[in-house]
Design an enzyme around this catalytic site. Structure first.
Site, PDB file in Angstrom:
ATOM      1  N   GLU A  72      11.042   3.658  -6.559  1.00  0.00           N
ATOM      2  CA  GLU A  72      12.408   3.923  -6.986  1.00  0.00           C
ATOM      3  C   GLU A  72      13.429   3.380  -5.989  1.00  0.00           C
ATOM      4  OE1 GLU A  72       9.903   7.487  -8.405  1.00  0.00           O
ATOM      5  OE2 GLU A  72       9.939   6.038  -6.775  1.00  0.00           O
ATOM      6  N   PRO A 281      -4.992  -0.148   0.024  1.00  0.00           N
ATOM      7  CA  PRO A 281      -4.842   1.164  -0.612  1.00  0.00           C
ATOM      8  C   PRO A 281      -3.383   1.571  -0.748  1.00  0.00           C
ATOM      9  CG  PRO A 281      -5.617   1.395   1.645  1.00  0.00           C
ATOM     10  CD  PRO A 281      -5.642  -0.069   1.332  1.00  0.00           C
ATOM     11  N   ARG A 282      -3.090   2.222  -1.856  1.00  0.00           N
ATOM     12  CA  ARG A 282      -1.725   2.687  -2.097  1.00  0.00           C
ATOM     13  C   ARG A 282      -1.246   3.599  -0.973  1.00  0.00           C
ATOM     14  NH1 ARG A 282       3.087   1.678  -4.601  1.00  0.00           N
ATOM     15  NH2 ARG A 282       4.088   3.578  -5.334  1.00  0.00           N
ATOM     16  N   GLY A 325       4.163  -2.052   3.519  1.00  0.00           N
ATOM     17  CA  GLY A 325       5.138  -3.110   3.293  1.00  0.00           C
ATOM     18  C   GLY A 325       4.619  -4.522   3.424  1.00  0.00           C
ATOM     19  N   PRO A 351       3.120  -4.892 -12.104  1.00  0.00           N
ATOM     20  CA  PRO A 351       2.425  -6.184 -12.095  1.00  0.00           C
ATOM     21  C   PRO A 351       3.327  -7.369 -11.781  1.00  0.00           C
ATOM     22  CG  PRO A 351       2.783  -5.476 -14.356  1.00  0.00           C
ATOM     23  CD  PRO A 351       3.252  -4.361 -13.478  1.00  0.00           C
ATOM     24  N   GLU A 353       5.397  -7.728  -9.354  1.00  0.00           N
ATOM     25  CA  GLU A 353       5.479  -8.040  -7.926  1.00  0.00           C
ATOM     26  C   GLU A 353       4.538  -9.197  -7.591  1.00  0.00           C
ATOM     27  OE1 GLU A 353       6.729  -3.721  -6.003  1.00  0.00           O
ATOM     28  OE2 GLU A 353       4.624  -4.341  -5.989  1.00  0.00           O
TER      29      GLU A 353
END
Length: 453
Positions: A72, A281-282, A325, A351, A353
């Site tokens: 966001e 990993p997220r 990042g 997707p 990105e």
């Protein structure tokens, strides 16, 4: 009184219960925040902001924007740039709810916006905290991004006459059913927004039913984002370490996906000599444990951990990129990317990105968070669907060994990404209508006191 006689009590009672519960909960919240700070989930030095403290209102008109998490807050950047260009007199307060979002904002905020923007962590939804925050900052208008609906915050802003917008709004069918169990509360909260801009017609329809009568579907701000950055030295170092090896990336993965990607790698390694599979990993803090879990399938020497300072060596097969990042870096290096959160029922990550950086996209079956764009990409040949590890291996092999196919996919994806380019300016114009008119001669009272009038 007339509101109560018309059935407003059906909203008033649950909302009063929420206010009471949050007031009582405030007694233990400092302990909870301290626990989160010790786990690295909060900035210990900035915990007062979670109590609404730390206001530093600049003179002149102030727009408050809130984006809860990384997605966001990052999607707000092109909107901020459009608003800043349209209103040179405007200052911004941007609040986030997570430490990761704050760190990425600091890294990616354009230099031109820095003097005009202040960042704070959003206050917890306790009446006293919310009052302190709003009384300190006195925003001229507020913009909430996606789906952050905190009753005390919304109603307190409305009571102070702050015009509010809900933009890039999304509401799943499950969430709509949940709100539907309290229809009067939903109407009271969603009806408080003067402007509601949804990501899709399905989102807008659900919001209209719940009380946002004028909700309109304009599209997703995340599709209008600038390409993710990549620091030159880091890119050069990784590119040199990888050399000419084929690279499969699994980006923003969730638990349950890495094992499937590792299984696909095991199938592919004989067909694609030198294959390097990167797992990002997220939640980067999972990296060390993930490396330990993967080591038995490939050998400890074949797994490298980026947070430990390692670059992929010639023996590295699985490279765990457990950093924050750096997806812009990884997408530029990969020959194909599985978009995480889509092989497990999480709903998928963005997707586009990958598409903006010329990286062919592979999608699992679970893309509910980006349903419209995922279907459009698959239909246009801009992405391939994969159901499991075996299909992932086949699709990755097809893309990594066929340069023409990869180019066709990235060209189709680039066209889709370009379509969203005008959305920030359109959204900025709608938000600008909520703000006071610019004063070409300046307002001495406002400039001296920061009053919002």
């Amino acid at each position: 009184m007339s509101d109560l006689s018309d059935g407003g009590w059906r909203a008033a009672l649950p909302l009063a219960a929420w206010r009471g519960a949050t007031r009582l909960g405030a007694a233990v919240l400092p302990l909870w925040l301290g626990h989160r700070a010790r786990r690295g989930k909060e900035d210990a030095a900035r915990l007062p902001e979670r109590r609404g403290e730390g206001a530093d209102r600049p003179a002149g008109p102030l727009l408050w924007l809130h984006g809860a998490s990384v997605g966001e807050s990052q999607s707000a950047l092109p909107l901020l740039e459009a608003l800043a260009e349209a209103r040179p007199d405007l200052h911004f307060l941007l609040t986030t709810g997570t430490l990761t979002a704050a760190r990425l904002l600091e890294a990616r905020l354009p230099a031109a916006l820095r003097p005009r923007l202040r960042h704070r962590f959003v206050p917890l939804d306790v009446p006293a905290y919310v009052a302190r925050f709003l009384d300190g900052w006195r925003p001229d208008a507020a913009v909430l991004i996606e789906s952050e609906i905190w009753p005390n915050l919304i109603l307190a802003a409305e009571a102070r006459g702050v015009p509010m917008a809900l933009v890039n709004a999304r509401l799943s069918a499950g969430s709509a059913r949940g709100w539907g169990r309290l229809p009067a509360v939903a109407r009271r909260l969603f009806g408080a927004f003067r402007l509601v801009i949804a990501q899709s017609e399905a989102d807008a329809a659900r919001l209209r039913v719940l009380g946002a009568a004028e909700a309109q579907p304009w599209g997703n701000l995340k599709f209008a984002a600038r390409p993710l950055p990549a620091p030159g030295p880091a890119l050069a170092a990784l590119r040199s370490a990888i050399g000419g090896r084929p690279v499969l990336l699994a980006a923003s993965t969730h638990p349950g996906e890495e094992a499937q990607v590792a299984a696909a790698h095991a199938e592919l390694r004989t067909r694609l000599p030198g294959l390097l599979t990167i797992l990002a990993p997220r939640h980067p803090e999972r990296g060390p444990a993930l490396a330990r879990e993967l080591a038995p399938s490939t050998g400890a020497e074949a797994v490298a951990l980026r947070s430990a300072g390692a670059l992929p060596g010639t023996a590295t097969e699985l490279y765990v990129a457990d950093t924050i990042g750096e997806l812009g870096l990884l997408y530029r290096l990969a020959g194909a990317a599985l978009i995480g959160g889509s092989l497990v029922p999480h709903g998928g990550q963005n997707p586009l990105e990958a598409a903006r950086l010329g990286c062919p996209v592979l999608l699992g079956p679970h893309t509910e968070n980006f349903a419209a764009i995922a279907e459009r990409m698959v239909g246009a040949g801009a992405a391939l669907r994969v159901a499991d590890a075996a299909v992932l291996a086949e699709a990755a092999a097809a893309v990594l060994t066929d340069a023409d196919r990869a180019r066709s996919m990235t060209s189709a994806a680039a066209r889709i990404a370009a379509d969203a380019g005008a959305l920030p300016e359109r959204m900025a114009a709608a938000i600008e209508a909520l703000l006071p008119e610019p004063d070409p001669q300046g307002d001495p009272v406002r400039e001296a006191t920061g009053s919002t009038g």
